[in-house]
Design a protein around this motif. Structure first.
Motif, PDB file in Angstrom:
ATOM      1  N   ASP A 114       0.870  -1.160   0.000  1.00  0.00           N
ATOM      2  CA  ASP A 114       0.000   0.000   0.000  1.00  0.00           C
ATOM      3  C   ASP A 114       0.912   1.216   0.000  1.00  0.00           C
ATOM      4  O   ASP A 114       1.930   1.227   0.711  1.00  0.00           O
ATOM      5  CB  ASP A 114      -0.883   0.017   1.251  1.00  0.00           C
ATOM      6  N   VAL A 115       0.546   2.218  -0.787  1.00  0.00           N
ATOM      7  CA  VAL A 115       1.392   3.402  -0.902  1.00  0.00           C
ATOM      8  C   VAL A 115       0.580   4.668  -0.716  1.00  0.00           C
ATOM      9  O   VAL A 115      -0.643   4.676  -0.866  1.00  0.00           O
ATOM     10  CB  VAL A 115       2.129   3.457  -2.268  1.00  0.00           C
ATOM     11  N   GLU A 116       1.312   5.734  -0.411  1.00  0.00           N
ATOM     12  CA  GLU A 116       0.752   7.073  -0.342  1.00  0.00           C
ATOM     13  C   GLU A 116       1.378   7.881  -1.469  1.00  0.00           C
ATOM     14  O   GLU A 116       2.609   7.901  -1.607  1.00  0.00           O
ATOM     15  CB  GLU A 116       1.093   7.715   1.002  1.00  0.00           C
ATOM     16  N   ILE A 117       0.544   8.528  -2.259  1.00  0.00           N
ATOM     17  CA  ILE A 117       1.041   9.379  -3.339  1.00  0.00           C
ATOM     18  C   ILE A 117       1.564  10.674  -2.717  1.00  0.00           C
ATOM     19  O   ILE A 117       0.873  11.316  -1.925  1.00  0.00           O
ATOM     20  CB  ILE A 117      -0.081   9.693  -4.357  1.00  0.00           C
ATOM     21  N   ILE A 118       2.813  11.048  -3.089  1.00  0.00           N
ATOM     22  CA  ILE A 118       3.413  12.259  -2.535  1.00  0.00           C
ATOM     23  C   ILE A 118       3.842  13.260  -3.612  1.00  0.00           C
ATOM     24  O   ILE A 118       4.330  14.331  -3.290  1.00  0.00           O
ATOM     25  CB  ILE A 118       4.604  11.931  -1.604  1.00  0.00           C
ATOM     26  N   GLY A 119       3.661  12.915  -4.875  1.00  0.00           N
ATOM     27  CA  GLY A 119       4.036  13.836  -5.938  1.00  0.00           C
ATOM     28  C   GLY A 119       3.755  13.246  -7.304  1.00  0.00           C
ATOM     29  O   GLY A 119       3.247  12.134  -7.427  1.00  0.00           O
ATOM     30  N   ILE A 120       4.097  14.017  -8.311  1.00  0.00           N
ATOM     31  CA  ILE A 120       3.964  13.581  -9.706  1.00  0.00           C
ATOM     32  C   ILE A 120       5.339  13.640 -10.350  1.00  0.00           C
ATOM     33  O   ILE A 120       6.026  14.658 -10.277  1.00  0.00           O
ATOM     34  CB  ILE A 120       2.982  14.467 -10.484  1.00  0.00           C
ATOM     35  N   VAL A 121       5.734  12.547 -10.975  1.00  0.00           N
ATOM     36  CA  VAL A 121       7.000  12.497 -11.710  1.00  0.00           C
ATOM     37  C   VAL A 121       6.813  13.134 -13.078  1.00  0.00           C
ATOM     38  O   VAL A 121       7.647  13.910 -13.523  1.00  0.00           O
ATOM     39  CB  VAL A 121       7.513  11.048 -11.838  1.00  0.00           C
ATOM     40  N   ALA A 143       5.545   7.927  -4.921  1.00  0.00           N
ATOM     41  CA  ALA A 143       4.826   7.369  -3.777  1.00  0.00           C
ATOM     42  C   ALA A 143       5.809   6.828  -2.753  1.00  0.00           C
ATOM     43  O   ALA A 143       6.971   6.567  -3.060  1.00  0.00           O
ATOM     44  CB  ALA A 143       3.883   6.264  -4.245  1.00  0.00           C
ATOM     45  N   ARG A 144       5.290   6.649  -1.545  1.00  0.00           N
ATOM     46  CA  ARG A 144       6.079   6.016  -0.500  1.00  0.00           C
ATOM     47  C   ARG A 144       5.258   4.876   0.074  1.00  0.00           C
ATOM     48  O   ARG A 144       4.022   4.957   0.156  1.00  0.00           O
ATOM     49  CB  ARG A 144       6.484   7.012   0.573  1.00  0.00           C
ATOM     50  N   PRO A 145       5.921   3.786   0.477  1.00  0.00           N
ATOM     51  CA  PRO A 145       5.187   2.648   1.043  1.00  0.00           C
ATOM     52  C   PRO A 145       4.684   2.989   2.441  1.00  0.00           C
ATOM     53  O   PRO A 145       5.374   3.658   3.208  1.00  0.00           O
ATOM     54  CB  PRO A 145       6.236   1.536   1.086  1.00  0.00           C
ATOM     55  N   VAL A 146       3.462   2.541   2.765  1.00  0.00           N
ATOM     56  CA  VAL A 146       2.913   2.749   4.102  1.00  0.00           C
ATOM     57  C   VAL A 146       2.584   1.434   4.792  1.00  0.00           C
ATOM     58  O   VAL A 146       2.463   1.396   6.019  1.00  0.00           O
ATOM     59  CB  VAL A 146       1.675   3.679   4.078  1.00  0.00           C
ATOM     60  N   ALA A 147       2.445   0.345   4.032  1.00  0.00           N
ATOM     61  CA  ALA A 147       2.154  -0.974   4.604  1.00  0.00           C
ATOM     62  C   ALA A 147       2.369  -2.020   3.526  1.00  0.00           C
ATOM     63  O   ALA A 147       2.429  -1.706   2.344  1.00  0.00           O
ATOM     64  CB  ALA A 147       0.716  -1.030   5.114  1.00  0.00           C
ATOM     65  N   GLY A 148       2.486  -3.267   3.958  1.00  0.00           N
ATOM     66  CA  GLY A 148       2.570  -4.372   3.011  1.00  0.00           C
ATOM     67  C   GLY A 148       3.904  -5.069   3.034  1.00  0.00           C
ATOM     68  O   GLY A 148       4.786  -4.752   3.839  1.00  0.00           O
TER      69      GLY A 148
END
Length: 155
Positions: free
Chosen positions: A72-79, A106-111
């Motif tokens: 699971d990831v959180e989007i933190i920007g656009i490449v 994105a950065r991972p938050v779980a998984g």
């Protein structure tokens, strides 16, 4: 189903579908990037795929990353936005797809790492290790855009 990528190839088949899509450059706290080895072309790639009706492009990137990598990831920007009409994917079923693709940071938050029906391997790589991996040019461009600072920095 097999897939062949054509980019700026005068012998490429003509597109018969246009598909909105999203991919994600997932970067962990150590600065490593998450990649999957695709089953359909045996190349290393970012998690990503076609947007479903009823979801946004960021939701697509989150869903595809979870489905294809186990995270699971959180989007933190656009490449970046990738829309080259001379880049098509030809599938065994006759579809020749042109994509309108947004690549998110994105950065991972779980998984945890998990191979899917679409992949044969999923791994974290140091950015410098990516150069030696077999990868289609359009995916390598996204990774290079991120590495070269043409994207927001990971936090």
């Amino acid at each position: 189903m097999g897939r062949r990528d054509y980019e700026n190839d005068p012998n490429a088949p003509t597109a018969n579908s246009l598909v909105p899509a999203a991919s994600a450059i997932v970067v962990d706290d150590s600065g490593r990037i998450l990649l999957q080895r695709r089953r359909d072309n045996d190349m290393w790639a970012l998690p990503g795929g076609a947007m479903n009706i009823g979801e946004s492009l960021p939701e697509c990137a989150v869903r595809e990353t979870r489905e294809e990598t186990g995270f699971d990831v959180e989007i933190i920007g656009i490449v970046g936005t990738y829309t080259n009409p001379r880049h098509v994917f030809a599938y065994d079923d006759g579809e020749v797809r042109q994509e309108f693709s947004i690549c998110f940071l994105a950065r991972p938050v779980a998984g945890r790492l998990a191979v899917s029906e679409e992949s044969t391997d999923v791994r974290w790589f140091q950015p410098a290790e990516v150069d030696a991996l077999p990868m289609v040019p359009s995916i390598r461009k996204r990774v290079n855009d991120w590495r070269d600072g043409n994207a927001p920095a990971a936090r």
